[in-house]
Scaffold this active site. Structure first.
Site, PDB file in Angstrom:
ATOM      1  N   CYS B 130       0.781  -1.013  -0.324  1.00  0.00           N
ATOM      2  CA  CYS B 130       0.027  -0.531   0.067  1.00  0.00           C
ATOM      3  C   CYS B 130       1.014   0.987   0.084  1.00  0.00           C
ATOM      4  O   CYS B 130       1.450   1.268   0.711  1.00  0.00           O
ATOM      5  CB  CYS B 130      -0.810  -0.105   0.813  1.00  0.00           C
ATOM      6  SG  CYS B 130      -1.943   1.471   1.239  1.00  0.00           S
ATOM      7  N   THR B 193      -1.100  -0.228  -7.212  1.00  0.00           N
ATOM      8  CA  THR B 193      -1.041   1.119  -7.663  1.00  0.00           C
ATOM      9  C   THR B 193       0.026   1.708  -7.330  1.00  0.00           C
ATOM     10  O   THR B 193       1.060   1.265  -7.201  1.00  0.00           O
ATOM     11  CB  THR B 193      -1.951   2.088  -6.782  1.00  0.00           C
ATOM     12  OG1 THR B 193      -1.420   2.146  -5.596  1.00  0.00           O
ATOM     13  CG2 THR B 193      -3.472   1.300  -7.238  1.00  0.00           C
ATOM     14  N   GLY B 217      -6.123   2.039 -12.930  1.00  0.00           N
ATOM     15  CA  GLY B 217      -6.957   2.112 -13.968  1.00  0.00           C
ATOM     16  C   GLY B 217      -6.326   1.438 -15.562  1.00  0.00           C
ATOM     17  O   GLY B 217      -4.914   1.059 -15.324  1.00  0.00           O
TER      18      GLY B 217
END
Lengths: 266, 302
Positions: B130, B193, B217
């Protein structure tokens, strides 16, 4: 129940200086919704309008399958929505969030204020007036007369005035004095003349904070509709949080309407 | 109808499509849109030993074909998960996998041990990647020794399927994957991410409350796919691929790169029903190409 629905655009009409009114019709059964709830609009999923845009319901008639959205043209996504034409398709996830107070809560607030009938004041700023039209019409249909207090920087940014006037009494302020009383909504003389049993607000954060502060000082029940930036609209991504007395909560799922006593604004 | 079954170590999946942690809540948020049992698995929101309030708002910025987030592991802690959430999700008809995060190897191990006791949770995904919390998360995932230390501690405390989620914010993701494999991880999932930022040019400041956030994305897909291919060719344990998947074509690319299963994340925000569309799309593709099983295409891309 939440659904993904492809609406058809019936009409796009300009509204004030930089907003449009989108009239949409549902192809089949439309999900039930209540005033204060919102929809997530798929713009086109292109590079710059990747996420859906959360937009509050301006008016809805579930039986007729008709839904209105009032869209202020502020960025690329809303600009594209303004370019829609009759016959185009628009993909919505709806209904999302929780609505404004129902009749029981309004009557409880009236009783707490020592009067027999609710006398709600619906305060809107700029495009924040959008959900108040649906709420006002909903109240009127149930025998409660709404009073609207609508504010904007100038006349051209006051939206749907005629529609509001058909539903209830309307008081107006503009910052430049081009229509109604000059100043902010919290300075309008109606607040000196009349006593309301509840205040329901949607607009820019500084305006909502000012109204919440007024309501708190006057001891009038008050709820506000927040529009924090969000991604999913479903309570999954935890991006749109607002600090509350219960900690961070999602505006999309726990709101967008909050009683001001839940918030940590003061 | 092709055979869509696949597996992550000892854990058999109905199909290779799962939903990514932090994008699908606890599954319940999406049950108006899809039948959850049509998924291969659901990886629920990151859970930590103690409650976390997460970072301040704003936590999100839209970017070209993607978004940045800095939620910061907001969750009510593992005890709340076990007592309040688990009873509501235990009977969902697919694998409910818990994403576990922490601030020290001991925290991770204690949290994993509590979840080990939950009968209907067959696996955890260990989040050592994270980018949005200072006191842990990615700090462990960016060095081989850090990653190994967490997996070593958790492996002693957790008996079921252990998936380790890797950070792309490293020089050599293959070395990290090998390190966690050596410590007994049953699988790796990648990528988390990519760290990024965005600036509001009118206000002349960064858009996110902590300055930076994790990018997800479609914009990250080529990076994710490259890393999945590299890791799948370097380790012996199964690889779960994720990063920008929003269609069956995307998912098939990851499977061909060597992923035994995939996760769909940010795409759930655009289309809450996308996950089951990907399942159907993989099935249709396999039928159209005469493939009897999805396992026939895993790792075929040279």
């Amino acid at each position: 129940m939440k659904s993904i629905v492809d609406f058809r655009v019936k009409e796009v009409s300009p509204c004030g200086d930089r907003a449009v009114l989108l009239r949409l019709s549902a192809p089949g059964a439309m999900p039930e919704c209540v005033p204060g709830q919102f929809v997530q609009v798929r713009v086109d999923g292109s590079r710059d309008t990747f996420l859906r845009r959360p937009i509050s319901i301006h008016w809805a008639d579930t039986a007729a399958g008709e839904l209105w959205l009032l869209v202020q043209l502020v960025g690329e996504g809303t600009r594209r929505l303004g370019q829609l034409r009759a016959g185009d398709s628009l993909n919505l996830v709806m209904p999302l969030g929780n609505g404004f107070s129902g009749l029981d809560a309004l009557r409880a607030a009236a009783a707490a204020a020592g009067v027999s009938e609710p006398k709600p004041l619906l305060v809107g700023g700029g495009v924040g007036v959008a959900p108040l039209y649906y709420y006002g019409a909903w109240l009127k249909a149930r025998g409660v007369e709404p009073t609207f207090l609508l504010g904007a920087r100038s006349k051209g940014l006051l939206l749907q005035l005629e529609a509001f006037e058909a539903v209830g009494r309307v008081f107006v302020t503009t910052e430049d004095g081009s229509l109604g009383e000059r100043g902010f909504v919290t300075q309008h003389s109606v607040l000196q003349r009349e006593r309301f049993t509840g205040i329901h607000v949607c607009g820019p954060a500084p305006m909502m904070k000012a109204v919440a502060s007024y309501a708190g000082a006057e001891g009038i029940a008050c709820e506000v509709s927040l529009e924090n930036m969000m991604a999913c609209g479903l309570g999954a991504c935890l991006c749109c949080v607002e600090k509350t007395v219960r900690g961070n909560v999602c505006v999309c799922k726990e709101g967008p309407v909050f009683n001001i006593n839940e918030l940590t604004w003061n | 109808m092709a055979d869509l079954t696949t597996s992550i170590g000892a854990l058999g999946l109905r199909n290779p499509v799962m939903t990514a942690s932090g994008t699908f809540g606890y599954g319940i948020e999406y049950q108006d849109f899809i039948r959850l049992e049509d998924l291969g698995g659901i990886i629920v929101k990151g859970t930590t030993l103690r409650p976390r309030e997460g970072n301040d708002y704003p936590r999100m910025a839209e970017t070209p074909s993607g978004m940045l987030n800095c939620v910061g592991l907001q969750n009510k802690g593992v005890d709340y998960f076990c007592s309040e959430i688990y009873p509501k999700i235990r009977d969902i008809g697919t694998h409910m996998i818990v994403n576990v995060s922490g601030s020290s190897p001991e925290d991770y191990a204690e949290c994993a041990a509590r979840i080990d006791a939950l009968e209907r949770i067959p696996a955890i995904e260990l989040n050592i990647s994270c980018p949005n919390v200072r006191d842990g998360g990615m700090a462990f995932g960016v060095t081989c020794e850090g990653a190994a230390s967490v997996v070593r501690a958790v492996r002693k405390a957790y008996r079921k399927t252990l998936i380790v989620k890797l950070s792309p914010n490293v020089t050599d993701i293959v070395a990290i994957a090998r390190a966690v494999e050596d410590e007994g991880a049953d699988a790796v999932s990648l990528i988390n991410t990519l760290m990024g930022t965005a600036i509001d040019i009118e206000r002349r400041c960064r858009k996110l409350s902590i300055g930076t956030g994790g990018l997800s994305g479609p914009c990250v897909k080529p990076v994710a796919l490259r890393m999945v291919w590299q890791v799948a060719h370097a380790v012996g344990i199964p690889v779960v691929g994720l990063g920008g998947i929003s269609s069956a074509t995307d998912a098939i690319e990851f499977l061909m790169a060597g992923a035994s299963a995939v996760e769909i994340g940010t795409a759930n925000f655009l289309d809450p029903a996308v996950s089951v569309k990907v399942v159907r799309g993989i099935d249709a593709w396999l039928d159209a190409h005469g493939c009897a099983s999805v396992r026939d295409i895993i790792g075929v891309a040279e």
